[in-house]
Design a protein around this motif. Sequence first.
Motif, PDB file in Angstrom:
ATOM      1  N   UNK A   1      -4.447   1.326  10.109  1.00  0.00           N
ATOM      2  CA  UNK A   1      -3.508   0.523  10.904  1.00  0.00           C
ATOM      3  C   UNK A   1      -3.608  -0.950  10.517  1.00  0.00           C
ATOM      4  N   UNK A   2      -4.848  -1.434  10.357  1.00  0.00           N
ATOM      5  CA  UNK A   2      -5.040  -2.834   9.973  1.00  0.00           C
ATOM      6  C   UNK A   2      -4.491  -3.109   8.578  1.00  0.00           C
ATOM      7  N   UNK A   3      -4.653  -2.141   7.686  1.00  0.00           N
ATOM      8  CA  UNK A   3      -4.112  -2.313   6.329  1.00  0.00           C
ATOM      9  C   UNK A   3      -2.590  -2.425   6.369  1.00  0.00           C
ATOM     10  N   UNK A   4      -1.983  -1.590   7.190  1.00  0.00           N
ATOM     11  CA  UNK A   4      -0.522  -1.626   7.305  1.00  0.00           C
ATOM     12  C   UNK A   4      -0.078  -2.970   7.897  1.00  0.00           C
ATOM     13  N   UNK A   5      -0.792  -3.400   8.937  1.00  0.00           N
ATOM     14  CA  UNK A   5      -0.433  -4.680   9.577  1.00  0.00           C
ATOM     15  C   UNK A   5      -0.609  -5.835   8.601  1.00  0.00           C
ATOM     16  N   UNK A   6      -1.693  -5.789   7.796  1.00  0.00           N
ATOM     17  CA  UNK A   6      -1.917  -6.869   6.821  1.00  0.00           C
ATOM     18  C   UNK A   6      -0.804  -6.875   5.767  1.00  0.00           C
ATOM     19  N   UNK A   7      -0.466  -5.672   5.291  1.00  0.00           N
ATOM     20  CA  UNK A   7       0.589  -5.580   4.268  1.00  0.00           C
ATOM     21  C   UNK A   7       1.898  -6.132   4.844  1.00  0.00           C
ATOM     22  N   UNK A   8       2.149  -5.826   6.098  1.00  0.00           N
ATOM     23  CA  UNK A   8       3.385  -6.297   6.739  1.00  0.00           C
ATOM     24  C   UNK A   8       3.375  -7.816   6.857  1.00  0.00           C
ATOM     25  N   UNK A   9       2.229  -8.376   7.215  1.00  0.00           N
ATOM     26  CA  UNK A   9       2.125  -9.837   7.385  1.00  0.00           C
ATOM     27  C   UNK A   9       2.210 -10.583   6.066  1.00  0.00           C
ATOM     28  N   UNK A  10       2.006  -9.874   4.959  1.00  0.00           N
ATOM     29  CA  UNK A  10       2.107 -10.544   3.658  1.00  0.00           C
ATOM     30  C   UNK A  10       3.562 -10.693   3.207  1.00  0.00           C
ATOM     31  N   UNK A  11       4.463 -10.039   3.907  1.00  0.00           N
ATOM     32  CA  UNK A  11       5.887 -10.190   3.553  1.00  0.00           C
ATOM     33  C   UNK A  11       6.342 -11.620   3.818  1.00  0.00           C
ATOM     34  N   UNK A  12       7.258 -12.157   3.007  1.00  0.00           N
ATOM     35  CA  UNK A  12       7.822 -13.473   3.322  1.00  0.00           C
ATOM     36  C   UNK A  12       8.441 -13.467   4.731  1.00  0.00           C
TER      37      UNK A  12
END
Lengths: 172, 76
Positions: free
Chosen positions: A108-119
């Motif tokens: 879940x944290x990996x998904x959230x981090x990947x999402x937060x890396x989006x512009x």
Amino acid sequence: MELLERFAQGDDDAFETLFWQFQGEVYGWILRIVREPAAAEELTIDTFWRIYRARARFRPSGSFGAWARRIATNAALDHLRQRRYTEELPEELASGDCPDPALERETRDQIRRAFRRLPAKLQSTASLALIEERPYEEIAGALGISAGAARLRVHRAVRILRSHLARLGLKP
Amino acid sequence: MKKRDEDNLRAVSELLKRAMPPVNAEPRRDLWPAMERRLNGERPAGAPWYDWALAGAVVAAITIFPQLFLLLAFHL
């Protein structure tokens, strides 16, 4: 005189009335974009502060809600731009909005981090369209773009997210 | 191609919703007091005491030494 006219002319009582009427709506919209309750509260105040300073430019014949939502979106985008490079994840959202327990915390944290890396622009559009399932017309209105452009942003976000997640070994 | 895009979109959407569920909440606290503080902070405040002290000193100096007025006027 109508409330919106009094507000545009600088009446503080009219501003307070509008604050009480719209604060929940503005907060909810910002929360859907930034997904952090504490930040959403601060940004709600910041949004109304921007509204207060820009009140002379408001046309009373228009929709206050749509105008406020546009300003709230800009405030939220500014926040996303600033936080994009921080690694820390924000607090979890309120109980009742719990994530799927079958999904491991690390995943879940990996998904959230990947999402937060989006512009910021892609993150906000993707959050509203893919998670909150808001209509494209509504998203487009708040972002000041066409519905077609909003759709394009979502597809771009999905492409980038898929590649981030694939690198982490996650395949949606 | 279009169908694959739509499938990808749906799959990513489902995954995101499992990690970050949709939200629908009200503020956890009354936001008006903070708003009011922000508004009050911006309203023009009176001049600070040291501005008044400086103005008084200038007036006193000019009263005692009137020729200082020319010097002051030159710098203004």
